[in-house]
Design an enzyme around this catalytic site. Sequence first.
Site, short mmCIF file in Angstrom:
data_model
loop_
_atom_site.label_atom_id
_atom_site.label_comp_id
_atom_site.label_asym_id
_atom_site.label_seq_id
_atom_site.Cartn_x
_atom_site.Cartn_y
_atom_site.Cartn_z
N LYS A 193 0.63 -0.87 0.10
CA LYS A 193 0.00 0.20 -0.60
C LYS A 193 0.79 0.88 -0.12
O LYS A 193 1.72 1.59 1.21
CB LYS A 193 -0.38 -0.14 1.13
CG LYS A 193 -1.46 0.68 1.05
CD LYS A 193 -2.66 2.15 0.48
CE LYS A 193 -2.13 3.05 1.74
NZ LYS A 193 -2.15 4.01 1.46
N GLU A 196 -0.84 7.28 -0.71
CA GLU A 196 -2.03 7.68 -2.51
C GLU A 196 -1.12 9.10 -2.62
O GLU A 196 -2.28 9.23 -3.65
CB GLU A 196 -3.48 8.13 -1.27
CG GLU A 196 -3.52 9.38 -0.71
CD GLU A 196 -5.14 8.74 -0.21
OE1 GLU A 196 -6.08 8.81 -1.40
OE2 GLU A 196 -5.07 9.76 0.85
N GLY A 246 6.94 5.25 8.14
CA GLY A 246 6.39 6.67 7.76
C GLY A 246 6.33 7.29 9.33
O GLY A 246 7.39 7.30 9.57
N GLU A 249 3.87 8.53 14.29
CA GLU A 249 2.37 8.20 15.24
C GLU A 249 1.51 7.53 14.77
O GLU A 249 1.27 6.99 15.08
CB GLU A 249 1.98 10.07 14.68
CG GLU A 249 0.62 9.85 15.11
CD GLU A 249 0.11 11.48 14.45
OE1 GLU A 249 1.09 12.29 13.64
OE2 GLU A 249 -0.80 11.70 14.70
N GLY A 251 3.36 4.88 13.14
CA GLY A 251 3.76 3.37 13.28
C GLY A 251 3.31 3.10 14.63
O GLY A 251 2.94 1.73 14.78
N GLU A 268 10.16 1.79 10.15
CA GLU A 268 11.02 2.70 10.03
C GLU A 268 10.54 4.09 10.01
O GLU A 268 9.58 4.72 9.40
CB GLU A 268 11.92 2.96 8.69
CG GLU A 268 13.03 1.57 8.57
CD GLU A 268 14.04 1.59 8.07
OE1 GLU A 268 14.91 0.83 7.80
OE2 GLU A 268 14.29 2.72 7.87
N CYS A 302 13.75 11.30 6.03
CA CYS A 302 13.96 10.99 7.54
C CYS A 302 15.65 10.75 7.69
O CYS A 302 15.46 11.17 9.83
CB CYS A 302 13.44 9.42 7.69
SG CYS A 302 14.39 8.17 6.45
N GLU A 400 10.23 16.46 15.36
CA GLU A 400 10.55 16.17 13.74
C GLU A 400 9.62 16.84 12.33
O GLU A 400 8.59 16.99 12.03
CB GLU A 400 10.59 14.93 13.18
CG GLU A 400 10.64 14.71 11.07
CD GLU A 400 10.44 12.83 11.01
OE1 GLU A 400 9.60 12.53 11.09
OE2 GLU A 400 11.69 12.85 10.60
P1 NAP Z 1 2.21 8.73 7.48
O1 NAP Z 1 1.23 10.01 7.34
O2 NAP Z 1 2.95 8.32 8.51
O3 NAP Z 1 2.25 7.73 6.09
C1 NAP Z 1 2.94 6.96 5.96
C2 NAP Z 1 2.34 5.38 5.59
O4 NAP Z 1 0.75 4.76 6.10
C3 NAP Z 1 1.32 6.05 3.32
O5 NAP Z 1 1.21 4.65 2.77
C4 NAP Z 1 0.23 5.85 4.25
O6 NAP Z 1 -0.68 6.55 3.70
C5 NAP Z 1 0.07 5.46 5.49
N1 NAP Z 1 -1.55 5.47 6.29
C6 NAP Z 1 -1.49 6.27 6.93
N2 NAP Z 1 -2.51 6.11 7.69
C7 NAP Z 1 -2.78 4.58 8.30
C8 NAP Z 1 -3.43 4.08 9.28
N3 NAP Z 1 -4.14 4.28 10.45
N4 NAP Z 1 -2.39 3.02 9.26
C9 NAP Z 1 -1.63 2.09 8.41
N5 NAP Z 1 -0.94 3.06 7.60
C10 NAP Z 1 -1.81 3.88 7.04
O7 NAP Z 1 3.74 9.37 6.83
P2 NAP Z 1 3.77 10.42 5.78
O8 NAP Z 1 3.61 11.27 6.09
O9 NAP Z 1 3.90 9.75 4.80
O10 NAP Z 1 5.50 10.68 5.48
C11 NAP Z 1 6.60 11.43 6.69
C12 NAP Z 1 7.26 10.96 7.75
O11 NAP Z 1 7.37 9.82 7.83
C13 NAP Z 1 7.21 11.71 8.45
O12 NAP Z 1 7.29 11.47 9.90
C14 NAP Z 1 8.95 10.42 8.78
O13 NAP Z 1 9.98 11.13 9.39
C15 NAP Z 1 8.70 9.28 8.63
N6 NAP Z 1 9.58 9.25 6.94
C16 NAP Z 1 9.93 8.00 7.98
C17 NAP Z 1 10.99 7.61 7.28
C18 NAP Z 1 12.23 6.13 7.51
O14 NAP Z 1 12.47 5.45 6.94
N7 NAP Z 1 12.49 5.89 9.21
C19 NAP Z 1 11.71 7.39 5.60
C20 NAP Z 1 10.40 8.06 5.34
C21 NAP Z 1 9.30 8.86 6.46
P3 NAP Z 1 -1.27 7.68 2.72
O15 NAP Z 1 -0.42 8.35 2.39
O16 NAP Z 1 -2.38 7.33 1.56
O17 NAP Z 1 -2.48 8.20 3.85
#
Ligand code: NAP
Length: 505
Positions: A193, A196, A246, A249, A251, A268, A302, A400
């Site tokens: 997944k 989006e 992601g 929160e 996670g 991660e 990240c 962050e």
């Molecule tokens: P996010 O909101 O946590 O989303 C990550 C993924 O999870 C997306 O595919 C999202 O789908 C999905 N998702 C949303 N709600 C969910 C739920 N309740 N249960 C399961 N999955 C769900 O993060 P983001 O806004 O995409 O990315 C920014 C954040 O990611 C930053 O805070 C960064 O720290 C973190 N990040 C960490 C790493 C690492 O390797 N450590 C790498 C990249 C990013 P949708 O987008 O379709 O809602």
Amino acid sequence: MLFVKNNDNTQRLALPAQPRQFEMFIDGQWTRGAALKQVTRSSPAHQVPVSVYQSGTLDDVEQAVAAARRAFDHGPWAKSGGAYRAGVLLRTAELIRQHSEALALCETLETGKPISQSRGEVLGAADIWEYAAGQARALHGDAFNNLGDSLLGLVTREPVGVVGLITPWNFPFFILAERLPFILASGCTVVAKPSELTSGTTLMLAELMQEAGLPQGVLNVLTGSGSLLGQAISEHAEIDMVSFTGSTEVGRLTMAAAAGNMKKLGLELGGKNPQVVFADADLDAAADAIVFGICFNAGQCCVSGSRLLVERSVEQALTEKVCALIGKVRIGEPLEEGTQVGSITEARHLERVLGYIEQGRREGARVVCGGQRIESATGMYLQPTVFADVTPQMVIAREEIFGPVLTITAFDDFEHAMALANDTPFGLAASIWSRDLQTALQAMRQIKAGRVWVNTTIAGGPELPSGGFKQSGIGRETGRYGVEEYTELKSVHVQMGARTPWVNA
Ligand code: NAP
Ligand code: MG
């Protein structure tokens, strides 16, 4: 900072006349599934529609999980030798190279990142796929031949089963490459997944894998809402493991959802990574890496080095060097070849980053460069922003920001530096700058982070593992560890010859 406008008189790629229509990939078929709605993704730099996705439903999750389950339990993938799986992964890598230009363009149109960077990420991804193919053949267990005459011990590795793979929008294709080929190398099957906002290159990859001979059901790709589909994947009783990348929160939500059937978890998450600069460091080299570390991918990274901790005696000099270099970074139109930093990926995220910049001002930190949005008719460009006089309690030093925002805090001695570096709930990465071997190695040992760079930053390939300490995650990706992560260990004791009886002893 130099602004690259989209009417600059240089060669630039064209925007698509029509958005590309995507279907989902379930059980080896392209399908709209049960989706009644579509989501249109517009290029964040141009506000032009570039992709249309199916808004998947819970019924589609069921179909995809059932397909992955059948493929794992009854298909050839898990049962075949590593050489067979390696072949599919290598053919995929070759196809990624053949289609690298189309993949890079899609990545840039959906994320807003510069085209040169997308090309680098796509070719870097192909390299990771090749590396992971080798891991499919290298994966092995262990044997104990030291248990005495009558006992032989074996430790075998088995693929964990069906893996749910949830990926973010900042490096859609590269982060996928750090996970998917390792999961497949182990013999697992997948329900993916992507975010989006940026699902295009994941679906294009599924098409390439189909061409590479991947059996039906081994990879399934769903598109649509993260909170609906991601949550359902994390909860699903027929999924054996979830790999989530992601925010910390979300996670936490994934971890709670996975508790139902005690799924194995790979997480991660976020970081607030220190750049620790000692007075004896090469300040010019450090300044360049600090600017790279905070500007790269518009700070939506990240591992970006967002907290500069600098020895007080060189604070002023280093701050000046950093601001001077930021003045030369080329920001703007991502389709221009020479652009180094493109658009922020999402309007909501831009607001969030601007909110932190406001917060920094209110908290009393001093803006020494940047601090504003850059005027543009369509794109969401931010001036790289540097805050000085930042105390460790300020929100901008703790949370962050995920944007091009650097905080500067001075330290007085080694112990003070280490205390500041570790004063965070995160532990993803850290960079250390010193010419003194003792200082650098002591700091490397004491900083609690999954990745440490000494006299460099954001460097390295798939050979070494990546992942976080503390609230930055659980488990590791890439390297030998990256494939072992997706296996279960089985310990086997084999009796050789007669067993000592218990009843008729
Ligand atoms: P996010 O909101 O946590 O989303 C990550 C993924 O999870 C997306 O595919 C999202 O789908 C999905 N998702 C949303 N709600 C969910 C739920 N309740 N249960 C399961 N999955 C769900 O993060 P983001 O806004 O995409 O990315 C920014 C954040 O990611 C930053 O805070 C960064 O720290 C973190 N990040 C960490 C790493 C690492 O390797 N450590 C790498 C990249 C990013 P949708 O987008 O379709 O809602
Ligand atoms: Mg999100």
